[in-house]
Enzyme design. Structure first.
Site, mmCIF file in Angstrom:
data_model
loop_
_atom_site.group_PDB
_atom_site.id
_atom_site.type_symbol
_atom_site.label_atom_id
_atom_site.label_comp_id
_atom_site.label_asym_id
_atom_site.label_seq_id
_atom_site.Cartn_x
_atom_site.Cartn_y
_atom_site.Cartn_z
ATOM 1 N N ASP A 1 17.131 -13.132 -26.366
ATOM 2 C CA ASP A 1 16.495 -13.147 -27.670
ATOM 3 C C ASP A 1 15.958 -11.742 -27.865
ATOM 4 O O ASP A 1 15.556 -11.083 -26.917
ATOM 5 C CB ASP A 1 15.365 -14.181 -27.696
ATOM 6 N N ASP B 1 13.630 -10.250 -30.731
ATOM 7 C CA ASP B 1 12.254 -10.047 -31.186
ATOM 8 C C ASP B 1 11.244 -10.768 -30.293
ATOM 9 O O ASP B 1 11.301 -11.974 -30.128
ATOM 10 C CB ASP B 1 12.084 -10.497 -32.632
#
Length: 57
Positions: free
Chosen positions: A17, A19
């Site tokens: 992932d 952010d």
């Protein structure tokens, strides 16, 4: 069971992932110069690349 990839061996994969995991979450990021990596994230991505894992972000 048949495989779409034929008889090629499977490779492990890593899904990162972005952010808040690899970089600071500053909202919608569309300018690369605003990207701020989280400490150790670049090294983690390099380690995965060096091990030959497939990856996606």
């Amino acid at each position: 069971m048949s495989s779409a990839s034929g008889d090629r061996p499977r490779r492990p994969a890593v899904f990162f992932d972005r952010d808040g995991v690899l970089n600071q979450d500053i909202g919608y990021l569309f300018e690369s110069h605003r990207l701020v990596w989280i400490e150790g994230a670049r090294e983690a991505v390099k380690a995965v690349n060096d091990m030959g894992y497939l990856r996606s972000s």
